[in-house]
Design a protein around this motif. Structure first.
Motif, PDB file in Angstrom:
ATOM      1  N   LEU A 233       0.834  -1.203   0.000  1.00 31.75           N
ATOM      2  CA  LEU A 233       0.000   0.000   0.000  1.00 31.75           C
ATOM      3  C   LEU A 233       0.865   1.249   0.000  1.00 31.75           C
ATOM      4  N   MET A 234       0.373   2.285  -0.653  1.00 33.75           N
ATOM      5  CA  MET A 234       1.079   3.562  -0.647  1.00 33.75           C
ATOM      6  C   MET A 234       0.058   4.685  -0.790  1.00 33.75           C
ATOM      7  N   ASP A 235       0.247   5.761  -0.010  1.00 36.66           N
ATOM      8  CA  ASP A 235      -0.580   6.951  -0.177  1.00 36.66           C
ATOM      9  C   ASP A 235      -0.187   7.644  -1.471  1.00 36.66           C
ATOM     10  N   LEU A 236      -1.174   8.164  -2.183  1.00 40.53           N
ATOM     11  CA  LEU A 236      -0.902   8.862  -3.437  1.00 40.53           C
ATOM     12  C   LEU A 236      -0.735  10.357  -3.182  1.00 40.53           C
ATOM     13  N   GLU A 237      -0.054  11.004  -4.095  1.00 41.17           N
ATOM     14  CA  GLU A 237       0.221  12.432  -3.993  1.00 41.17           C
ATOM     15  C   GLU A 237      -0.705  13.226  -4.913  1.00 41.17           C
ATOM     16  N   HIS A 238      -0.652  14.531  -4.767  1.00 39.85           N
ATOM     17  CA  HIS A 238      -1.477  15.448  -5.550  1.00 39.85           C
ATOM     18  C   HIS A 238      -1.387  15.127  -7.043  1.00 39.85           C
ATOM     19  N   PRO A 239      -2.439  15.079  -7.765  1.00 42.19           N
ATOM     20  CA  PRO A 239      -3.811  15.448  -7.458  1.00 42.19           C
ATOM     21  C   PRO A 239      -4.647  14.298  -6.898  1.00 42.19           C
ATOM     22  N   LEU A 240      -4.013  13.196  -6.566  1.00 41.67           N
ATOM     23  CA  LEU A 240      -4.739  12.027  -6.061  1.00 41.67           C
ATOM     24  C   LEU A 240      -4.604  11.878  -4.549  1.00 41.67           C
ATOM     25  N   ASP A 241      -4.227  12.954  -3.857  1.00 40.90           N
ATOM     26  CA  ASP A 241      -4.093  12.832  -2.413  1.00 40.90           C
ATOM     27  C   ASP A 241      -5.447  12.492  -1.792  1.00 40.90           C
ATOM     28  N   GLY A 242      -5.399  11.728  -0.717  1.00 40.62           N
ATOM     29  CA  GLY A 242      -6.620  11.215  -0.100  1.00 40.62           C
ATOM     30  C   GLY A 242      -6.919   9.796  -0.544  1.00 40.62           C
ATOM     31  N   TYR A 243      -6.247   9.350  -1.581  1.00 39.63           N
ATOM     32  CA  TYR A 243      -6.393   7.985  -2.084  1.00 39.63           C
ATOM     33  C   TYR A 243      -5.115   7.207  -1.814  1.00 39.63           C
ATOM     34  N   CYS A 244      -5.234   5.881  -1.826  1.00 37.90           N
ATOM     35  CA  CYS A 244      -4.083   4.984  -1.707  1.00 37.90           C
ATOM     36  C   CYS A 244      -4.087   4.071  -2.914  1.00 37.90           C
ATOM     37  N   ARG A 245      -2.952   3.402  -3.117  1.00 36.90           N
ATOM     38  CA  ARG A 245      -2.917   2.390  -4.162  1.00 36.90           C
ATOM     39  C   ARG A 245      -2.396   1.096  -3.558  1.00 36.90           C
ATOM     40  N   LEU A 246      -2.924   0.005  -4.079  1.00 37.13           N
ATOM     41  CA  LEU A 246      -2.460  -1.328  -3.739  1.00 37.13           C
ATOM     42  C   LEU A 246      -1.823  -1.893  -4.992  1.00 37.13           C
ATOM     43  N   ARG A 247      -0.568  -2.312  -4.878  1.00 36.67           N
ATOM     44  CA  ARG A 247       0.127  -2.897  -6.026  1.00 36.67           C
ATOM     45  C   ARG A 247      -0.048  -4.410  -5.982  1.00 36.67           C
ATOM     46  N   VAL A 248      -0.520  -4.950  -7.097  1.00 37.80           N
ATOM     47  CA  VAL A 248      -0.667  -6.392  -7.264  1.00 37.80           C
ATOM     48  C   VAL A 248      -0.061  -6.733  -8.620  1.00 37.80           C
ATOM     49  N   TYR A 249       1.205  -7.129  -8.609  1.00 40.47           N
ATOM     50  CA  TYR A 249       1.961  -7.412  -9.829  1.00 40.47           C
ATOM     51  C   TYR A 249       1.872  -6.219 -10.771  1.00 40.47           C
TER      52      TYR A 249
ATOM     53  N   LEU B 156      -7.694   3.010  -3.922  1.00 38.40           N
ATOM     54  CA  LEU B 156      -8.532   2.789  -2.749  1.00 38.40           C
ATOM     55  C   LEU B 156      -8.791   4.082  -1.998  1.00 38.40           C
ATOM     56  N   LYS B 157      -9.828   4.041  -1.220  1.00 38.17           N
ATOM     57  CA  LYS B 157     -10.115   5.086  -0.239  1.00 38.17           C
ATOM     58  C   LYS B 157     -10.344   4.338   1.074  1.00 38.17           C
ATOM     59  N   ILE B 158      -9.501   4.609   2.065  1.00 42.88           N
ATOM     60  CA  ILE B 158      -9.594   3.903   3.344  1.00 42.88           C
ATOM     61  C   ILE B 158     -10.369   4.771   4.332  1.00 42.88           C
ATOM     62  N   HIS B 159     -11.445   4.211   4.852  1.00 48.08           N
ATOM     63  CA  HIS B 159     -12.289   4.869   5.844  1.00 48.08           C
ATOM     64  C   HIS B 159     -12.092   4.168   7.183  1.00 48.08           C
ATOM     65  N   GLN B 160     -12.759   4.660   8.206  1.00 46.62           N
ATOM     66  CA  GLN B 160     -12.593   4.101   9.539  1.00 46.62           C
ATOM     67  C   GLN B 160     -12.973   2.620   9.611  1.00 46.62           C
ATOM     68  N   LYS B 161     -14.092   2.231   8.989  1.00 44.40           N
ATOM     69  CA  LYS B 161     -14.558   0.854   9.114  1.00 44.40           C
ATOM     70  C   LYS B 161     -14.568   0.081   7.801  1.00 44.40           C
TER      71      LYS B 161
END
Length: 89
Positions: A39-55, A61-66
């Motif tokens: 997992l990695m947090d994305l930078e501007h202009p995609l800040d607030g989102y993360c990415r999951l690398r699978v090959y 992704l957007k990670i929320h509390q639950k």
């Protein structure tokens, strides 16, 4: 453990993959509920989102509390450009 929700685009994309990448992405999504994976947090202009690398694939992704929303899946070469053009308007 968080619940993982896959968008309609993600469901269709995974269904259209050959068996091996399909299985890899499904396994990565199961591990994601425990916040495991590349997992990695994305930078501007995609800040607030993360990415999951699978090959060679990336899952935006957007990670929320639950829960974790898996918004967009595509090959690495296209994912950020297509996501930004179609989802960040």
């Amino acid at each position: 453990m968080k619940s993982v929700e896959l968008s309609d685009q993600g469901v269709e994309y995974v269904r259209g993959l050959p068996p091996v990448p399909n299985k890899r992405i499904r396994a990565a999504l199961k591990s994601l509920a425990k916040i495991e994976g590349d997992l990695m947090d994305l930078e501007h202009p995609l800040d607030g989102y993360c990415r999951l690398r699978v090959y060679q694939f990336r899952i935006i992704l957007k990670i929320h509390q639950k829960k974790i929303d898996c918004i967009f899946i595509e090959r690495k070469s296209l994912v950020y450009e297509v996501f930004e053009a179609n989802y960040l308007r």
